[in-house]
Design an enzyme around this catalytic site. Sequence first.
Site, PDB file in Angstrom:
ATOM      1  N   PRO A 189      14.491 -15.196  44.765  1.00  0.00           N
ATOM      2  CA  PRO A 189      15.857 -14.955  44.293  1.00  0.00           C
ATOM      3  C   PRO A 189      16.125 -13.466  44.078  1.00  0.00           C
ATOM      4  O   PRO A 189      15.197 -12.710  43.769  1.00  0.00           O
ATOM      5  CB  PRO A 189      15.917 -15.703  42.954  1.00  0.00           C
ATOM      6  N   ASP A 190      17.391 -13.057  44.234  1.00  0.00           N
ATOM      7  CA  ASP A 190      17.712 -11.676  43.869  1.00  0.00           C
ATOM      8  C   ASP A 190      17.962 -11.634  42.360  1.00  0.00           C
ATOM      9  O   ASP A 190      17.631 -12.593  41.648  1.00  0.00           O
ATOM     10  CB  ASP A 190      18.889 -11.130  44.712  1.00  0.00           C
ATOM     11  N   PHE A 191      18.517 -10.550  41.852  1.00  0.00           N
ATOM     12  CA  PHE A 191      18.702 -10.425  40.410  1.00  0.00           C
ATOM     13  C   PHE A 191      20.098 -10.833  39.959  1.00  0.00           C
ATOM     14  O   PHE A 191      20.257 -11.551  38.984  1.00  0.00           O
ATOM     15  CB  PHE A 191      18.415  -8.978  39.961  1.00  0.00           C
ATOM     16  N   ARG A 192      21.120 -10.349  40.679  1.00  0.00           N
ATOM     17  CA  ARG A 192      22.482 -10.422  40.137  1.00  0.00           C
ATOM     18  C   ARG A 192      23.417 -11.399  40.823  1.00  0.00           C
ATOM     19  O   ARG A 192      24.582 -11.469  40.437  1.00  0.00           O
ATOM     20  CB  ARG A 192      23.092  -9.007  40.133  1.00  0.00           C
ATOM     21  N   HIS A 210      10.830   1.249  42.612  1.00  0.00           N
ATOM     22  CA  HIS A 210      10.649   0.560  41.337  1.00  0.00           C
ATOM     23  C   HIS A 210       9.213   0.074  41.155  1.00  0.00           C
ATOM     24  O   HIS A 210       8.961  -0.898  40.454  1.00  0.00           O
ATOM     25  CB  HIS A 210      11.669  -0.586  41.205  1.00  0.00           C
ATOM     26  N   ASP A 248       8.106  -7.096  46.029  1.00  0.00           N
ATOM     27  CA  ASP A 248       7.471  -8.253  46.674  1.00  0.00           C
ATOM     28  C   ASP A 248       6.507  -7.870  47.790  1.00  0.00           C
ATOM     29  O   ASP A 248       5.815  -8.725  48.354  1.00  0.00           O
ATOM     30  CB  ASP A 248       8.538  -9.235  47.195  1.00  0.00           C
ATOM     31  N   ASN A 270      12.286  -3.233  45.958  1.00  0.00           N
ATOM     32  CA  ASN A 270      11.610  -4.522  45.832  1.00  0.00           C
ATOM     33  C   ASN A 270      10.132  -4.375  45.467  1.00  0.00           C
ATOM     34  O   ASN A 270       9.472  -3.413  45.844  1.00  0.00           O
ATOM     35  CB  ASN A 270      11.749  -5.317  47.127  1.00  0.00           C
TER      36      ASN A 270
HETATM   37  P1  OAD Z   1      20.708  -7.338  43.088  1.00  0.00           P
HETATM   38  O1  OAD Z   1      20.443  -8.774  42.786  1.00  0.00           O
HETATM   39  O2  OAD Z   1      21.368  -6.524  42.054  1.00  0.00           O
HETATM   40  O3  OAD Z   1      21.615  -7.229  44.393  1.00  0.00           O
HETATM   41  C1  OAD Z   1      21.338  -7.957  45.561  1.00  0.00           C
HETATM   42  C2  OAD Z   1      22.486  -7.728  46.552  1.00  0.00           C
HETATM   43  O4  OAD Z   1      22.151  -8.365  47.770  1.00  0.00           O
HETATM   44  C3  OAD Z   1      23.811  -8.307  46.088  1.00  0.00           C
HETATM   45  O5  OAD Z   1      24.840  -7.418  46.455  1.00  0.00           O
HETATM   46  C4  OAD Z   1      23.910  -9.615  46.886  1.00  0.00           C
HETATM   47  O6  OAD Z   1      25.249  -9.974  47.146  1.00  0.00           O
HETATM   48  C5  OAD Z   1      23.202  -9.235  48.158  1.00  0.00           C
HETATM   49  N1  OAD Z   1      22.549 -10.351  48.863  1.00  0.00           N
HETATM   50  C6  OAD Z   1      21.783 -11.339  48.365  1.00  0.00           C
HETATM   51  N2  OAD Z   1      21.274 -12.118  49.330  1.00  0.00           N
HETATM   52  C7  OAD Z   1      21.747 -11.603  50.503  1.00  0.00           C
HETATM   53  C8  OAD Z   1      21.578 -11.958  51.876  1.00  0.00           C
HETATM   54  N3  OAD Z   1      20.813 -12.964  52.271  1.00  0.00           N
HETATM   55  N4  OAD Z   1      22.199 -11.200  52.802  1.00  0.00           N
HETATM   56  C9  OAD Z   1      22.989 -10.145  52.432  1.00  0.00           C
HETATM   57  N5  OAD Z   1      23.168  -9.768  51.165  1.00  0.00           N
HETATM   58  C10 OAD Z   1      22.556 -10.476  50.205  1.00  0.00           C
HETATM   59  O7  OAD Z   1      19.313  -6.727  43.559  1.00  0.00           O
HETATM   60  P2  OAD Z   1      18.918  -5.181  43.676  1.00  0.00           P
HETATM   61  O8  OAD Z   1      20.067  -4.363  44.115  1.00  0.00           O
HETATM   62  O9  OAD Z   1      17.663  -5.110  44.443  1.00  0.00           O
HETATM   63  O10 OAD Z   1      14.912  -3.505  38.995  1.00  0.00           O
HETATM   64  O11 OAD Z   1      18.614  -4.842  42.155  1.00  0.00           O
HETATM   65  C11 OAD Z   1      18.201  -3.554  41.806  1.00  0.00           C
HETATM   66  C12 OAD Z   1      17.213  -3.586  40.675  1.00  0.00           C
HETATM   67  O12 OAD Z   1      17.748  -4.325  39.573  1.00  0.00           O
HETATM   68  C13 OAD Z   1      15.919  -4.311  40.983  1.00  0.00           C
HETATM   69  O13 OAD Z   1      14.986  -3.492  41.643  1.00  0.00           O
HETATM   70  C14 OAD Z   1      15.415  -4.691  39.627  1.00  0.00           C
HETATM   71  C15 OAD Z   1      16.706  -5.125  39.003  1.00  0.00           C
HETATM   72  O14 OAD Z   1      16.768  -4.988  37.624  1.00  0.00           O
HETATM   73  C16 OAD Z   1      13.993  -3.602  38.026  1.00  0.00           C
HETATM   74  O15 OAD Z   1      13.599  -4.661  37.618  1.00  0.00           O
HETATM   75  C17 OAD Z   1      13.536  -2.304  37.499  1.00  0.00           C
END
Ligand code: OAD
Length: 272
Positions: free
Chosen positions: A38-41, A131, A114, A112
């Site tokens: 999963p992503d974060f946001r 990170h 991972d 990332n």
């Molecule tokens: P986010 O979860 O903030 O953002 C992920 C982005 O990818 C969002 O804009 C989603 O819409 C998009 N997305 C998700 N799945 C996708 C897909 N299959 N194709 C295209 N777009 C997709 O994640 P990060 O930006 O990586 O840090 O978050 C940054 C940092 O916040 C992380 O490294 C982590 C977190 O807190 C720490 O833990 C220090």
Amino acid sequence: KTLDSRSLESLAKYIKDGRAKRIVVMTGAGISTSAGIPDFRSPDTGLYANLQRLNLPYAEAVFDIDYFRKNPDPFYALAQELYPGSYRPTITHSFIKLLHDKGLLLKLFTQNIDCLEREAGVPDDKIIEAHGSFAKQSCIECKYPYPKDQMQQAIKDKSVPRCLNSECNGLVKPEIVFFGEQLPESFFRNRFLPEDSDLCIVMGTSLSVQPFASLPQACGESTPRLLINSEQVGSLGSRADDVLLLEDCDAGVRKLAEACGWLEELENTWSE
Ligand code: OAD
């Protein structure tokens, strides 16, 4: 080296004409969601929307160094899920490898932890893990290193390891960068590299965490910037030569590869 229009075709032509030889790629959790991480946001599926069980004051607290110092348990309750495991790189990871194979990748900046870029075959010296990663672990107070096998056991047991330097007894954590901590020195050493790039590709990140979020701004005004992301983020789209592919990363890189005549090669790289 400006593009004549904001289209994928003109960007592909720019690449095919050999004008993109120093490509900087910037990635985030969105490039690994199709691998099952999963992503974060993202509103429903993101990690931060699914941490109720940890009783945190706010979701990001699980990665906040001041909160960790007071209460390290939630992080260790979650660490097992975050620990690099048996996930397979996506075709987007393979696309970065393909750029490297073609001698076009200047640097990959990833947020990332991972390790899938490395798994896909991008060499270490091309990757800036902005990170940090789970590769090392140490005491948050005296930085005394902690053995990997003991960390793996602690993560498995969901127990909080303590510094092995007996005079310290500080909390130990993997060297992933928490909010309130400095990014690795390699990030700062390379943060102006985008100035020297002739193409910037931003994928799968909400660009909501600084200082990483400022990297695309370091590109020269005439350097084309491509965003492949399900939503528009940061200031991408504000410059004449920005190209936006607002869709799934895997679908977007396939389109770009096809436009460059690399699709078969990309699919082969991925299935290797
Ligand atoms: P986010 O979860 O903030 O953002 C992920 C982005 O990818 C969002 O804009 C989603 O819409 C998009 N997305 C998700 N799945 C996708 C897909 N299959 N194709 C295209 N777009 C997709 O994640 P990060 O930006 O990586 O840090 O978050 C940054 C940092 O916040 C992380 O490294 C982590 C977190 O807190 C720490 O833990 C220090």
